[in-house]
Write a protein that holds these residues in place. Sequence first.
Motif, mmCIF file in Angstrom:
data_model
loop_
_atom_site.group_PDB
_atom_site.id
_atom_site.type_symbol
_atom_site.label_atom_id
_atom_site.label_comp_id
_atom_site.label_asym_id
_atom_site.label_seq_id
_atom_site.Cartn_x
_atom_site.Cartn_y
_atom_site.Cartn_z
ATOM 1 N N PRO A 133 -1.956 -11.145 9.576
ATOM 2 C CA PRO A 133 -0.649 -10.502 9.714
ATOM 3 C C PRO A 133 0.283 -11.169 10.724
ATOM 4 O O PRO A 133 1.498 -11.161 10.528
ATOM 5 C CB PRO A 133 -0.990 -9.073 10.138
ATOM 6 N N MET B 107 -1.763 -3.728 13.339
ATOM 7 C CA MET B 107 -2.508 -3.396 12.119
ATOM 8 C C MET B 107 -4.009 -3.495 12.408
ATOM 9 O O MET B 107 -4.728 -4.304 11.839
ATOM 10 C CB MET B 107 -2.112 -4.329 10.977
ATOM 11 N N ARG C 227 -8.604 -3.047 8.129
ATOM 12 C CA ARG C 227 -7.833 -2.908 6.906
ATOM 13 C C ARG C 227 -7.880 -4.180 6.069
ATOM 14 O O ARG C 227 -7.906 -5.284 6.612
ATOM 15 C CB ARG C 227 -6.367 -2.587 7.220
ATOM 16 N N PRO D 249 -5.756 -5.832 2.501
ATOM 17 C CA PRO D 249 -4.696 -5.595 1.511
ATOM 18 C C PRO D 249 -5.285 -5.230 0.159
ATOM 19 O O PRO D 249 -6.371 -5.706 -0.216
ATOM 20 C CB PRO D 249 -3.971 -6.945 1.455
ATOM 21 N N PRO E 47 6.736 -4.647 4.123
ATOM 22 C CA PRO E 47 5.352 -4.241 4.411
ATOM 23 C C PRO E 47 4.342 -4.793 3.414
ATOM 24 O O PRO E 47 3.189 -5.047 3.780
ATOM 25 C CB PRO E 47 5.408 -2.716 4.363
ATOM 26 N N SER F 39 1.287 -6.953 4.978
ATOM 27 C CA SER F 39 -0.072 -6.435 4.803
ATOM 28 C C SER F 39 -1.020 -7.469 4.208
ATOM 29 O O SER F 39 -2.242 -7.328 4.321
ATOM 30 C CB SER F 39 -0.048 -5.205 3.887
ATOM 31 N N TRP G 159 1.070 1.578 5.769
ATOM 32 C CA TRP G 159 -0.109 0.716 5.572
ATOM 33 C C TRP G 159 -1.195 1.429 4.783
ATOM 34 O O TRP G 159 -2.076 0.770 4.218
ATOM 35 C CB TRP G 159 -0.642 0.238 6.919
ATOM 36 N N TYR H 267 -0.436 0.017 1.254
ATOM 37 C CA TYR H 267 -0.625 -1.413 0.990
ATOM 38 C C TYR H 267 -1.991 -1.942 1.409
ATOM 39 O O TYR H 267 -2.345 -3.068 1.044
ATOM 40 C CB TYR H 267 0.479 -2.223 1.693
ATOM 41 N N THR H 268 -2.752 -1.158 2.173
ATOM 42 C CA THR H 268 -4.077 -1.591 2.582
ATOM 43 C C THR H 268 -5.096 -0.492 2.323
ATOM 44 O O THR H 268 -4.745 0.667 2.105
ATOM 45 C CB THR H 268 -4.118 -1.959 4.084
#
Length: 490
Positions: A73, A130, A148, A150, A173, A177, A477, A480-481
């Motif tokens: 990231p 993140m 996390r 993606p 984002p 991500s 997040w 997206y994760t």
Amino acid sequence: MVNPEIDHIQSRHLLNFIDGQWASSEGGLTRPNVNPADARDVIGDFAESGGVDTDRAVEAAAAALPDWQALGPIRRSRYLTAAGRLLERRAELFARTITREQGKLLSEARGEVERAIAILEFTSGEARRMNGVTTPAEEERTWAITFRKPIGVVGLVSPWNFPLAIPMWKVAPALLSGCTAVLKPSPFTPLTSALLVDLFQDAGVPAGVLNLVQGDAAAGEALVAHPLVAGISFTGSPGVGAAIHRGGAHRLLRTQLELGGKNAVLILDDADLDKAVDAVMKGAFGQAGQRCSATSRVVVDVQVKEEFLRRLVPRVSALRVGPGVDPLSQICPVVNTDRMDACLEAISTAQDQGGKVLCGGDRVTDGLPEGCYVAPTVIDDVAWDSELAQEEVFGPVLSVIEAHGFEDALRIANSVRYGMSGTVFTASLVRAFEAVERLDAGMLHVNRPGVGAYAHLPHVGAKASQYGPPECSPQVWDFYTEWRSACLAY
């Protein structure tokens, strides 16, 4: 009719952008894009895509995914920072493009560009946060952690009312991500999205990481159906959002849906009426009411209703309707003839059901080019359960509903299926807090306009207005994760 103020538009911007290359749609199909302020101004014939184009874009995104994910990231955030600096330099180009194809006032378009810049700044800063957690392990010489990952390729389906800000709060984002993306914008505002993709390409984003597929339902349906697409982030109508959710349910497609609102401003008997009028003017008629958080209902206590309308109606009647590029215009056209016709039909239906038009109520043509101009309209004596009070109009049409006390106002405000924004005007701190607690809405306001929020506050609705994690927030997040846990013995 060519607009000489937009001189950076090139033929490639009429095309799709797939795997780092601009390309025509399969079969060369196109769709005209017309300026809503002046039907003589045909901005261009843009690609009209189908399943083949969408499949190519998804496959390009899937191929780019491993290398993009491997960057991490912090390195990915540098691309967002670079894009933000480019957007600052191109701000006026974007603003004038937004006004030309969407219709909003140039001042409103400039505000949208500023919001997009703020979104990039906020999202870039999230790169260093993140993180997961380290938790105690049950065994000795063992670490227990979470982190996390993606989710993969995502489809980003964006609307026409904020053709830069809403795609940006999806693209930024998604890329940070570690996802790769296919952007499918509204066919009513294709040029702004083409310029957005150009922005990220010039910022150095690798080929295949961000792809653009122009067009309407065929492209969107193919995106939902593609087995390599792990999630769809959609902003638009409830009907389309529900269709997306159903279309991907059989394969557990992750969805993030923002689906509109029927927002109320409660004006209680102790309200500051001047502040309330100012807020309603901005909330109901800014951007011609074409916002999911627009004020479409005023729920006003019977004790102050007459005085409130005495102050409001002359100001609405005096609003100057005109093209967004005209500095004298105070309210812009709606986006196209279909939206104009829908507004006029809603007004007519409200009158049939007993509503009284206090100002506006018709199309505006005098002294204007042939465009989609609707007079700002205030309708009194609207029943709380009538069609106008319950269903989204998405235009400069305000319904006034009488309430008998605080409890009645809350009941009326919560009577709709939507729950995007809720606002109360009161001098009572107790009633202000109670309204915040009891209004069924995701974004709440006290003694201020009920539209918009900051770039770092969740853009979120309740009830039928929202499904999935909110956008414009750290909670994004969770779309997206996905979480992973690991136990490491040594």
